[in-house]
Design a protein around this motif. Structure first.
Motif, PDB file in Angstrom:
ATOM      1  N   GLY A 184      42.063   5.655 -84.896  1.00 31.42           N
ATOM      2  CA  GLY A 184      42.298   4.908 -86.451  1.00 31.42           C
ATOM      3  C   GLY A 184      43.970   6.120 -86.850  1.00 31.42           C
ATOM      4  N   SER A 185      44.786   6.703 -85.668  1.00 31.98           N
ATOM      5  CA  SER A 185      45.671   7.656 -86.800  1.00 31.98           C
ATOM      6  C   SER A 185      46.466   7.097 -87.188  1.00 31.98           C
ATOM      7  CB  SER A 185      46.056   8.570 -85.409  1.00 31.98           C
ATOM      8  OG  SER A 185      46.191   7.392 -84.597  1.00 31.98           O
ATOM      9  N   GLY A 186      46.936   5.391 -86.888  1.00 24.73           N
ATOM     10  CA  GLY A 186      47.280   4.846 -87.788  1.00 24.73           C
ATOM     11  C   GLY A 186      48.979   3.583 -87.044  1.00 24.73           C
ATOM     12  N   GLY A 187      49.118   2.791 -87.144  1.00 25.41           N
ATOM     13  CA  GLY A 187      50.726   2.356 -85.814  1.00 25.41           C
ATOM     14  C   GLY A 187      51.704   3.925 -85.948  1.00 25.41           C
ATOM     15  N   GLN A 188      51.682   3.631 -84.631  1.00 19.46           N
ATOM     16  CA  GLN A 188      52.929   3.990 -84.388  1.00 19.46           C
ATOM     17  C   GLN A 188      54.629   3.646 -84.188  1.00 19.46           C
ATOM     18  OE1 GLN A 188      51.841   7.839 -83.916  1.00 19.46           O
ATOM     19  NE2 GLN A 188      50.022   6.852 -84.376  1.00 19.46           N
ATOM     20  N   GLY A 189      55.250   4.364 -84.032  1.00 17.99           N
ATOM     21  CA  GLY A 189      57.467   3.808 -84.259  1.00 17.99           C
ATOM     22  C   GLY A 189      57.168   2.999 -84.513  1.00 17.99           C
ATOM     23  N   LYS A 227      40.263  -4.106 -79.258  1.00 18.26           N
ATOM     24  CA  LYS A 227      40.303  -4.968 -80.261  1.00 18.26           C
ATOM     25  C   LYS A 227      41.506  -4.572 -81.504  1.00 18.26           C
ATOM     26  CE  LYS A 227      36.698  -7.819 -79.380  1.00 18.26           C
ATOM     27  NZ  LYS A 227      37.021  -9.675 -79.425  1.00 18.26           N
ATOM     28  N   CYS A 228      41.417  -3.277 -81.750  1.00 16.08           N
ATOM     29  CA  CYS A 228      42.078  -2.792 -82.671  1.00 16.08           C
ATOM     30  C   CYS A 228      42.973  -1.528 -82.246  1.00 16.08           C
ATOM     31  CB  CYS A 228      40.889  -2.161 -83.893  1.00 16.08           C
ATOM     32  SG  CYS A 228      39.458  -2.917 -83.421  1.00 16.08           S
ATOM     33  N   MET A 258      39.216  -8.661 -89.813  1.00 12.54           N
ATOM     34  CA  MET A 258      39.865  -8.722 -88.450  1.00 12.54           C
ATOM     35  C   MET A 258      39.233  -9.278 -87.237  1.00 12.54           C
ATOM     36  SD  MET A 258      41.976  -5.978 -89.391  1.00 12.54           S
ATOM     37  CE  MET A 258      43.391  -6.838 -90.544  1.00 12.54           C
ATOM     38  N   PRO A 259      39.881  -9.224 -85.575  1.00  9.77           N
ATOM     39  CA  PRO A 259      40.900  -8.694 -85.714  1.00  9.77           C
ATOM     40  C   PRO A 259      42.306  -9.091 -86.073  1.00  9.77           C
ATOM     41  CG  PRO A 259      39.608  -8.654 -83.493  1.00  9.77           C
ATOM     42  CD  PRO A 259      38.738  -9.181 -85.102  1.00  9.77           C
ATOM     43  N   PHE A 260      42.476  -8.398 -86.740  1.00  9.84           N
ATOM     44  CA  PHE A 260      44.170  -8.792 -86.973  1.00  9.84           C
ATOM     45  C   PHE A 260      44.452 -10.937 -86.007  1.00  9.84           C
ATOM     46  CE2 PHE A 260      48.834  -8.989 -88.758  1.00  9.84           C
ATOM     47  CZ  PHE A 260      48.054  -9.142 -90.379  1.00  9.84           C
ATOM     48  N   PRO A 261      45.034 -10.724 -85.254  1.00  9.22           N
ATOM     49  CA  PRO A 261      45.030 -12.088 -84.777  1.00  9.22           C
ATOM     50  C   PRO A 261      43.788 -12.880 -85.054  1.00  9.22           C
ATOM     51  CG  PRO A 261      46.253 -10.943 -83.468  1.00  9.22           C
ATOM     52  CD  PRO A 261      44.905  -9.409 -84.486  1.00  9.22           C
TER      53      PRO A 261
END
Lengths: 368, 445
Positions: free
Chosen positions: A108-113, A99-100, A165-168
């Motif tokens: 939890g390292s954050g969004g990539q690209g 879900k996350c 959360m989850p966002f959507p």
């Protein structure tokens, strides 16, 4: 002589405060350090006001206890509003994967690209020592603001995860699942509870939750807690030395050889592109709206608009061609059952199979 | 027939009318003559014998809009701007999105803004979980907590309360936030467009709760939205009992969905995120709530490692809107008289003075305010300038009636450093080149 000087000092001080709080109500301080305005002679500053009594309204009803309970789900630092329940780090890890992780990255390292602006939840440590970092010289490291290093209260984490959360698909997590996710997030932030490390088997419940002490709990000013909280804020905001104030110098204010800093790398990828032209817009050819488009936008675009966690993004011909090598039925099935970082139906469990397929069709049609 | 004058056309009309009763055959010929005369007249009727190169063809020739019918009043029952104005629009950039376009922001085109009211469709749009579409029939406002009597209102019931109307700006405290460490956008829309202003109508919360018996120990109020993000913030009761409002109208019509339709909180002068949209619940309490958007975000990290929390007001600020990078002086000639104008605002009071500088802040002169000067509102300033075609470092500095002066970049960063993210109100400087091009620069000593 002494009296005279004394008077002078007092009157100077008074002028200073009159300038500083130079409002209609000198001496009275607003909580935000600003001016206070009152209704006077039927006027509130430049606005005329109806000064008749405005009391004794009978509108509305008293909400029932059940109604209040349905909406009053916030969780406060003292545990007010924190429900009973429990969840393990291991269960949280499983939920996180499904879900996350597609937005917040591994551990939890954050969004990539293309989704690098999605929040980082953990920097792998709960140390607050980077918070004094300032990027005022080239190549300096900035402060690392994640949950473990920055958030003052764990109550925020439970409340926000369960309501936002989850966002959507927010408000879809049970109390137990929320406990599990909080446990997992605390564990990846290397936060201990009551001296205990949160390993996979660790089970978080209400009692243990109330013992959490976030490392940066004392990292915020002014102190807002307790009966003096608002007074502390008022005192802080009424002293602009706490946040910077200018001086009204009119002549020879700075060295005339000023240092001009220009834009180094200009950011101008704007949508729509910048223009101040006043010409007629070219008409777009609008075709029929695909039945899957709305479903895509509501449920799929959060991941498929970009290449989040390997999701083939809308319009990427190569990515979709390789997905379609397995055949369309396999694509439907994978989506419905979930694949890799994608949960079943992408988490949009409310969609019927037909609706889900229609959204997939829309993506495929627009990725050829 | 080659040169038809207006008089001759009229003559033909009269002749035509006089002969109405005559034979249809004769009538036919006369009508035909009128029509062919009109056809020629459409292009040449006002033309003098000879066109000179200086004559403006926009004047000499009839235009389509003058020679054909316009739209019927039945078109666009809700009016829309001229299609020629399509570039006056909100804009976005991926840099300012939290990963997508839902928890994101669109910027207000303040370079096209006139006066102090932003048209509703151009108001900057920030949400934390997309723009919610709330059915007004299912809208409820709950007020509870430390009150003798909690209250639940429908939208119609809420709108029965006495209303006030006020003009206030709303600004995101991250406005200008990407530029703490140097200029990034050669655009006023992106450098300062996280703000807009409107005339808001709603009820003062102190009137709304006057009958509810607020308890003495209530120091804080949680305001919470009903959108995807359930966005919430803690507000001190002192503000609630001062000028806080619950509003349902914006520039004379219902709030736009982007502004929280049907109901939002209005805390004049305070951070945009505190003006909670799609407002569903107010809870009064003894202790603050520690909502996510007042801890993880919207806190100002200072060089000491301590972060300022509950930093409510937008401090005194100003920017020159004309000229600006989007609206340069490249069309001016030496000696032209031109108006320099801009916007000044303060969440801590009313604009008292605006000064401008041409040399990057060495010397300043006070300029005129113009139009309405209202508390916690955009205020226009104006200065008539004789353009000389020489390079300038043009900037404005505002002062409010609570004694706050807009700081220089040096003055501000000396206190809060460069990692604050929010509440950047230092002076904005435009570099005007000898060609009249305008660039966003930072002036440091």
């Amino acid at each position: 002589m002494f009296m005279l000087d004394h008077k002078k000092i007092i009157s100077t001080a008074m002028i200073a405060s009159a300038i500083f709080f130079g409002t209609a109500h000198a001496g009275e301080q607003a909580i935000d350090g600003g001016a206070i305005y009152k209704v006077k002679d039927g006027m509130y500053t430049s606005y005329a006001v109806n000064t008749q009594d405005k009391k004794d309204f009978k509108y509305g009803k008293v909400p029932s206890k059940t109604e209040i309970a349905a909406w009053d789900i916030d969780v406060m630092p003292d545990g007010t509003g924190l429900p009973e329940g429990k969840g393990s780090v291991e269960r949280g890890d499983e939920l996180y994967e499904v879900k996350c992780g597609m937005c917040h990255g591994d551990f939890g390292s954050g969004g990539q690209g293309s989704r690098s602006t999605y929040p980082t939840l953990s920097v792998g440590s709960a140390s607050t020592e980077t918070l004094t970092n300032q990027r005022n010289v080239p190549d300096a490291d900035g402060p690392k603001r994640a949950i473990g290093t920055y958030w003052p209260q764990a109550s925020t984490l439970f409340w926000y995860i369960q309501s936002g959360m989850p966002f959507p698909h927010p408000k879809s997590l049970s109390n137990d699942d929320t406990y599990a996710l909080v446990a997992y997030i605390l564990s990846i932030n290397e936060i201990e509870i009551d001296g205990e490390t949160l390993d996979d088997e660790y089970v978080l419940d209400r009692e243990k939750f109330l013992k959490i002490k976030m490392p940066n709990v004392d990292g915020f000013i002014p102190n807002i807690d307790g009966p003096e909280g608002p007074a502390n804020v008022k005192k802080f905001l009424n002293d602009p030395k706490n946040y910077g104030n200018g001086t009204r110098c009119m002549k020879d204010c700075i060295d005339p050889k000023v240092n001009i800093v220009r834009i180094k790398v200009e950011i101008n990828a704007f949508e729509p592109p910048m223009s101040v032209e006043r010409t007629m817009k070219e008409e777009k050819v609008t075709g029929k709206v695909h039945p899957g488009q709305k479903l895509y936008e509501a449920s799929c675009s959060v991941c498929h608009a970009t290449d989040a966690m390997g999701a083939p993004n809308l319009g990427n011909k190569d990515a979709w061609a390789s997905v379609l090598e397995k055949g369309i039925d396999k694509v439907y099935a994978n989506g419905i059952n979930g694949i890799n970082a994608m949960p079943p139906k992408g988490g949009a469990i409310d969609l019927t199979e037909a609706q889900f397929k229609s959204a997939v069709d829309y993506m495929i049609k627009n990725s050829k | 027939m080659t040169k038809m004058t207006k008089t001759s056309e009229q003559d033909l009309d009269i002749v035509s009318e006089m002969n109405m009763a005559q034979s249809s055959r004769r009538n036919f010929f006369r009508k035909a003559a009128v029509y062919s005369a009109s056809a020629v007249a459409a292009t040449s009727i006002l033309s003098p014998v000879k066109l000179s190169a200086e004559d403006d063809s926009a004047i000499i020739h009839h235009k389509k809009w003058g020679t054909t019918l316009g739209d019927p009043v039945t078109k666009n029952h809700y009016g829309i701007p001229s299609p020629y104005e399509h570039n006056n629009t909100r804009r976005t950039t991926a840099l300012l999105a939290s990963g997508d376009n839902y928890a994101s922001i669109s910027m207000c085109p303040i370079h096209e803004q006139e006066g102090i009211i932003t048209p509703n469709g151009l108001f900057f749009n920030r949400s934390h979980g997309g723009v919610a579409h709330v059915d007004p029939k299912d809208y409820r406002l709950m007020i509870h907590g430390l009150l003798e009597k909690p209250l639940l209102l429908t939208l119609d019931e809420l709108k029965r309360y006495p209303s006030v109307t006020r003009i206030h700006f709303i600004e995101c405290p991250a406005n200008g936030g990407p530029e703490w460490r140097g200029p990034q956008f050669n655009s006023i829309q992106f450098a300062k467009g996280m703000m807009s202003s409107a005339e808001w109508t709603g009820v003062l919360i102190k009137d709304l709760i006057a009958d509810l018996g607020l308890k003495k120990e209530a120091l804080w109020m949680l305001a919470e939205g009903c959108d995807n993000s359930e966005m919430g913030r803690t507000v001190p009761v002192e503000k609630v009992l001062d000028d806080a409002m619950i509003v349902w109208a914006q520039n004379g019509e219902a709030l736009r969905p982007e502004q929280g339709y049907p109901v939002r909180l209005m805390l004049p002068g305070w951070e945009g995120n505190l003006q909670v949209k799609w407002l569903k619940r107010l809870e009064f309490s003894k202790e603050p709530f520690y909502a996510k958007e007042e801890t993880a975000k919207y806190t100002v990290l200072t060089p000491s490692g301590k972060a300022i929390q509950h930093f409510y007001p937008l401090e005194v600020n100003s920017i020159i809107t004309s000229p600006c990078p989007e609206k340069p002086w490249t069309d001016l000639k030496k000696g032209d008289l031109v108006e320099i104008q801009g916007l000044a605002w303060s969440g801590q009071g009313t604009i008292k003075h605006v000064d401008i500088t041409f040399d990057g802040g060495v010397n300043w002169k006070e300029v005129s305010l113009k139009g309405l000067v209202l508390p916690k509102s955009w205020t226009r300033f104006s200065y008539m300038y004789r353009y000389e075609g020489k390079p300038l470092l043009l900037a404005s500095r505002a002062v409010d009636d609570s004694g706050h002066v807009q700081p220089t970049i040096d003055q501000e960063t000396a206190v809060v450093g460069v990692e604050a993210v929010y509440h950047r109100n230092s002076i904005c400087t435009w570099e005007v080149t000898d060609k009249g091009v305008v660039n966003n620069v930072h002036v440091r000593s």
